[in-house]
Design a protein around this motif. Structure first.
Motif, mmCIF file in Angstrom:
data_model
loop_
_atom_site.group_PDB
_atom_site.id
_atom_site.type_symbol
_atom_site.label_atom_id
_atom_site.label_comp_id
_atom_site.label_asym_id
_atom_site.label_seq_id
_atom_site.Cartn_x
_atom_site.Cartn_y
_atom_site.Cartn_z
ATOM 1 N N THR A 197 -50.762 83.530 -14.492
ATOM 2 C CA THR A 197 -49.884 84.613 -14.052
ATOM 3 C C THR A 197 -50.660 85.922 -13.958
ATOM 4 O OG1 THR A 197 -48.099 83.465 -15.186
ATOM 5 C CG2 THR A 197 -47.648 85.712 -14.492
ATOM 6 N N GLY A 198 -51.527 86.175 -14.953
ATOM 7 C CA GLY A 198 -52.348 87.391 -14.948
ATOM 8 C C GLY A 198 -53.233 87.445 -13.718
ATOM 9 N N VAL A 199 -53.846 86.332 -13.359
ATOM 10 C CA VAL A 199 -54.728 86.287 -12.192
ATOM 11 C C VAL A 199 -53.912 86.461 -10.908
ATOM 12 C CG1 VAL A 199 -56.230 84.791 -10.819
ATOM 13 C CG2 VAL A 199 -56.564 84.961 -13.282
ATOM 14 N N LYS A 200 -52.764 85.780 -10.843
ATOM 15 C CA LYS A 200 -51.917 85.900 -9.645
ATOM 16 C C LYS A 200 -51.493 87.338 -9.416
ATOM 17 C CE LYS A 200 -49.869 81.362 -8.865
ATOM 18 N NZ LYS A 200 -48.771 80.504 -9.316
ATOM 19 N N ARG A 201 -51.210 88.051 -10.529
ATOM 20 C CA ARG A 201 -50.789 89.453 -10.410
ATOM 21 C C ARG A 201 -51.888 90.289 -9.758
ATOM 22 N NH1 ARG A 201 -49.192 90.651 -15.869
ATOM 23 N NH2 ARG A 201 -47.543 89.093 -15.962
ATOM 24 N N VAL A 202 -53.138 89.996 -10.072
ATOM 25 C CA VAL A 202 -54.247 90.718 -9.448
ATOM 26 C C VAL A 202 -54.286 90.416 -7.949
ATOM 27 C CG1 VAL A 202 -56.748 91.008 -9.403
ATOM 28 C CG2 VAL A 202 -55.573 90.702 -11.590
ATOM 29 N N PHE A 203 -54.054 89.156 -7.586
ATOM 30 C CA PHE A 203 -54.084 88.759 -6.174
ATOM 31 C C PHE A 203 -52.999 89.463 -5.360
ATOM 32 C CE2 PHE A 203 -56.909 85.371 -7.390
ATOM 33 C CZ PHE A 203 -57.653 85.148 -6.243
ATOM 34 N N THR A 204 -51.862 89.776 -5.971
ATOM 35 C CA THR A 204 -50.758 90.366 -5.206
ATOM 36 C C THR A 204 -50.656 91.879 -5.404
ATOM 37 O OG1 THR A 204 -49.300 89.775 -7.025
ATOM 38 C CG2 THR A 204 -49.342 88.272 -5.154
ATOM 39 N N LYS A 206 -51.183 95.375 -4.447
ATOM 40 C CA LYS A 206 -51.516 96.029 -3.162
ATOM 41 C C LYS A 206 -52.552 97.138 -3.324
ATOM 42 C CE LYS A 206 -47.942 94.540 -0.219
ATOM 43 N NZ LYS A 206 -46.652 94.334 -0.928
ATOM 44 N N GLU A 207 -52.397 97.916 -4.414
ATOM 45 C CA GLU A 207 -53.312 99.020 -4.675
ATOM 46 C C GLU A 207 -54.749 98.488 -4.815
ATOM 47 O OE1 GLU A 207 -53.367 102.007 -8.321
ATOM 48 O OE2 GLU A 207 -51.339 101.476 -7.664
ATOM 49 N N PHE A 208 -54.857 97.422 -5.594
ATOM 50 C CA PHE A 208 -56.173 96.827 -5.818
ATOM 51 C C PHE A 208 -56.746 96.275 -4.508
ATOM 52 C CE2 PHE A 208 -58.807 93.176 -7.583
ATOM 53 C CZ PHE A 208 -59.863 93.990 -7.962
ATOM 54 N N ALA A 209 -55.884 95.677 -3.699
ATOM 55 C CA ALA A 209 -56.330 95.146 -2.404
ATOM 56 C C ALA A 209 -56.920 96.269 -1.554
ATOM 57 C CB ALA A 209 -55.159 94.478 -1.681
ATOM 58 N N ALA A 210 -56.264 97.427 -1.568
ATOM 59 C CA ALA A 210 -56.759 98.560 -0.785
ATOM 60 C C ALA A 210 -58.109 99.042 -1.321
ATOM 61 C CB ALA A 210 -55.735 99.693 -0.814
ATOM 62 N N GLU A 211 -58.230 99.106 -2.635
ATOM 63 C CA GLU A 211 -59.516 99.503 -3.237
ATOM 64 C C GLU A 211 -60.634 98.565 -2.800
ATOM 65 O OE1 GLU A 211 -57.327 100.468 -7.389
ATOM 66 O OE2 GLU A 211 -59.330 99.618 -7.578
ATOM 67 N N LEU A 212 -60.312 97.276 -2.803
ATOM 68 C CA LEU A 212 -61.329 96.285 -2.430
ATOM 69 C C LEU A 212 -61.757 96.448 -0.982
ATOM 70 C CD1 LEU A 212 -60.106 93.002 -4.182
ATOM 71 C CD2 LEU A 212 -62.058 94.413 -4.812
ATOM 72 N N THR A 213 -60.779 96.651 -0.088
ATOM 73 C CA THR A 213 -61.095 96.838 1.324
ATOM 74 C C THR A 213 -62.050 98.017 1.483
ATOM 75 O OG1 THR A 213 -58.867 96.083 1.771
ATOM 76 C CG2 THR A 213 -60.068 97.037 3.625
ATOM 77 N N GLN A 214 -61.772 99.086 0.752
ATOM 78 C CA GLN A 214 -62.645 100.264 0.821
ATOM 79 C C GLN A 214 -64.058 99.942 0.370
ATOM 80 O OE1 GLN A 214 -61.237 103.701 -1.255
ATOM 81 N NE2 GLN A 214 -60.631 104.615 0.705
ATOM 82 N N LYS A 215 -64.159 99.040 -0.592
ATOM 83 C CA LYS A 215 -65.477 98.664 -1.109
ATOM 84 C C LYS A 215 -66.094 97.504 -0.316
ATOM 85 C CE LYS A 215 -64.394 98.254 -5.645
ATOM 86 N NZ LYS A 215 -64.622 98.071 -7.090
ATOM 87 N N ASN A 216 -65.467 97.144 0.825
ATOM 88 C CA ASN A 216 -65.924 96.016 1.646
ATOM 89 C C ASN A 216 -66.054 94.731 0.821
ATOM 90 O OD1 ASN A 216 -66.687 94.694 3.965
ATOM 91 N ND2 ASN A 216 -68.858 95.173 3.718
ATOM 92 N N CYS A 217 -64.971 94.427 0.149
ATOM 93 C CA CYS A 217 -64.969 93.293 -0.765
ATOM 94 C C CYS A 217 -63.674 92.522 -0.551
ATOM 95 C CB CYS A 217 -65.017 93.877 -2.180
ATOM 96 S SG CYS A 217 -65.160 92.668 -3.481
ATOM 97 N N LEU A 219 -61.019 89.158 -2.072
ATOM 98 C CA LEU A 219 -60.711 88.240 -3.167
ATOM 99 C C LEU A 219 -60.489 86.833 -2.645
ATOM 100 C CD1 LEU A 219 -57.893 89.743 -5.413
ATOM 101 C CD2 LEU A 219 -60.238 89.232 -6.071
ATOM 102 N N THR A 220 -60.897 85.841 -3.410
ATOM 103 C CA THR A 220 -60.512 84.482 -3.067
ATOM 104 C C THR A 220 -60.434 83.650 -4.346
ATOM 105 O OG1 THR A 220 -60.958 82.625 -1.585
ATOM 106 C CG2 THR A 220 -62.865 83.660 -2.582
ATOM 107 N N SER A 221 -59.824 82.475 -4.256
ATOM 108 C CA SER A 221 -59.718 81.634 -5.444
ATOM 109 C C SER A 221 -60.515 80.359 -5.210
ATOM 110 C CB SER A 221 -58.262 81.311 -5.745
ATOM 111 O OG SER A 221 -57.863 80.183 -5.021
ATOM 112 N N ALA A 222 -60.598 79.507 -6.201
ATOM 113 C CA ALA A 222 -61.432 78.303 -6.049
ATOM 114 C C ALA A 222 -60.608 77.036 -6.236
ATOM 115 C CB ALA A 222 -62.583 78.336 -7.056
ATOM 116 N N ASN A 223 -59.295 77.120 -6.084
ATOM 117 C CA ASN A 223 -58.528 75.898 -6.361
ATOM 118 C C ASN A 223 -58.307 75.038 -5.125
ATOM 119 O OD1 ASN A 223 -56.296 76.908 -5.079
ATOM 120 N ND2 ASN A 223 -55.427 77.739 -6.949
#
Ligand SMILES: *Cc1c(COP(=O)(O)O)cnc(C)c1O
Length: 484
Positions: A197-204, A206-217, A219-223
């Motif tokens: 659940t903690g990991v899923k929360r990071v995936f969803t 939005k703020e973090f997603a925007a930060e990542l886009t700015q850093k040209n980065c 997210l993906t999972s390995a399942n």
């Protein structure tokens, strides 16, 4: 070959785009447009890497043949030694496909050794120059196999989160001693669901997603919802069948059943792809432990996830939502809108769906379902050791038991998914011994009792130093992901 989503059949993606994206934006899983056919005569005598390159080449058509030949040689050429897809006889008509001769001693190595190469190449093909951040919540096997697969790959950072007291001690040691310059491992307070659940929360977030886009980065999972993890598993069904023909155990074109200890339905689904490609597979027998949701589904046509969850000694099968079943429902119904409706219903308050009788019958043409509880699993493990001198781990023992109860007329290959030493405490208990204070002592005791060889990666664990020791709360996973 193009790919579309189980919930939207208007999409058409190349293999590299499907692998890079992982999951479709409406939540569906990517499936190939068709099942490429192949003749066994084209495959005879090939080495495992060559066999893998040939089969994967039919699906990953925007990857070059040179790339696939090189990647499969790198992954399967030496890491599994002579024992790659080794198929041994347990007794007359029953065989074990030992998938645990790789670096982490579980079958997930077959997918997670190759998948990282497919991802790096997908980024190159898609001209994606971003940094990839992989976050994995694990109950044990996936985390270690992913760390081994992704370690030291350029442009990739991987962090694994495991429940503080939810893994076997061996699994924990395997993870905290992981080497590599791009790997991170954290214990999380709570159980597997808390970590997930903690990991899923990071995936969803939005703020973090925007930060990542700015850093040209990104997210993906390995399942195992990623096509790049599923496809490599098709290969060992062919390899095992060809090995039985070569050993003179079966005649070419004679049907063989495969019995698979199942969690997320990925491993067994790969067997279905092999069958549709032309491999003479009889029935695919889906084996479950006390979490018998798939068995109930096979019997009633109702998939009902609102039920009690059991923790068993085959933890990788302790699962209530088997994601890859969605792919089978699509292939059998050929109706993405219908599948989307079922999945909405599963995600809703009732947590269930029901399929029409016709569709259920169509599934039962290829699949059989069976389950066994903890006592039956332990009894089978002990019986197989005593009568056949074959030592199995608890996941494999579940499949051996279900293979016996669901026995048909064809020879049966059980997929053996983990080395018994990975679950030494449970195996000792099944053999009537008491578990010791540490897993290192359990491994020694099991070796003294059975004389079975301890795989080198597990034997070496006691000499390795732990590199990671931090325990965090589930809410802190975001902070950790930010710092990577
Ligand atoms: C992951 C795993 C399974 C279940 O495989 P699925 O593809 O999730 O069905 C079975 N046994 C072991 C040891 C595993 O690690």
């Amino acid at each position: 070959m193009k790919y579309y989503s189980t919930r939207d059949d208007s999409l058409r993606l190349t293999a590299s785009a499907a692998i890079l994206q992982g999951i479709s934006s409406e939540g569906g899983l990517f499936v190939p447009e068709e099942f490429p056919k192949i003749e066994l005569s084209e495959l005879k005598g090939l080495t495992y890497p060559a066999l893998a390159a040939k089969i994967l080449g039919l699906y990953l058509t925007d990857y070059s043949a040179e790339f696939l030949a090189h990647a499969t040689e790198t992954c399967y050429g030496t890491a599994f030694g002579e024992e790659v897809a080794k198929t041994v006889k347990v007794h007359e008509g029953l065989y074990s496909l030992e998938l645990w001769h790789g670096p982490t001693c579980a079958f997930k190595d077959y997918a997670l050794q190759l998948m990282p190469h497919l991802l790096v190449e997908a980024k190159r093909i898609q001209k994606d120059e971003s940094r990839t951040l992989i976050l994995v919540a694990t109950s044990g096997d996936t985390g270690k196999a992913a760390l081994e697969g992704y370690k030291n790959l350029p442009g990739i950072e991987i962090a694994v989160f495991y429940p503080e007291s939810g893994t076997s001690e061996t699994q924990r040691l395997q993870m905290v001693t992981q080497e590599g310059n791009n790997v991170h491992v954290y214990a999380v307070k709570g159980n597997f669901d808390d970590a997930q659940t903690g990991v899923k929360r990071v995936f969803t977030n939005k703020e973090f997603a925007a930060e990542l886009t700015q850093k040209n980065c990104h997210l993906t999972s390995a399942n195992s919802i990623n096509w790049g993890r599923l496809a490599p598993q098709i290969v060992y069904y062919f390899a095992s069948y060809l090995s039985l023909v070569a050993q003179g155990e079966i005649k070419e074109s004679e049907p063989v059943d495969f019995c698979v200890p199942t969690g997320n339905f990925g491993d067994i689904l790969a067997g279905y792809y092999a069958k549709r490609m032309g491999l003479p597979v009889g029935r695919l027998v889906c084996a479950s432990n006390s979490n018998r949701i798939l068995t109930d589904f096979g019997e009633s046509g109702v998939y009902d996830a609102a039920r009690e969850f059991y923790k068993t000694s085959s933890p990788s099968m302790d699962i209530l939502v088997s994601s890859n079943l969605e792919r089978l429902l699509l292939h059998k119904s050929q109706d993405a809108q219908f599948v989307a409706k079922l999945m909405t219903s599963l995600a809703g308050e009732e947590k269930k769906y029901e399929i029409p009788e016709e569709l259920k019958q169509s599934i039962l043409e290829d699949f059989a379902f069976g389950a066994c509880d903890e006592a039956a699993c332990f009894a089978k493990l002990a019986e197989t050791y005593k009568s056949d001198n074959y030592l199995a781990d608890p996941h494999t023992a579940v499949a051996l038991e279900v293979a016996a109860t669901q026995q048909g007329s064809a020879p049966c290959v059980v997929l053996s998914t983990a080395n018994p030493y990975k679950f030494s405490a449970a195996v000792l208990k099944a053999l009537g011994e008491s578990a010791k204070l540490s897993d290192m002592a359990n491994i020694a005791a099991l070796h003294a009792l059975t004389g079975a060889a301890v795989p080198t990666p597990l034997a070496e664990l006691s000499h390795k130093t732990a590199r990671f020791g931090e325990t965090i709360r589930p809410e802190e996973i975001l902070r950790v992901a930010r710092s990577l």
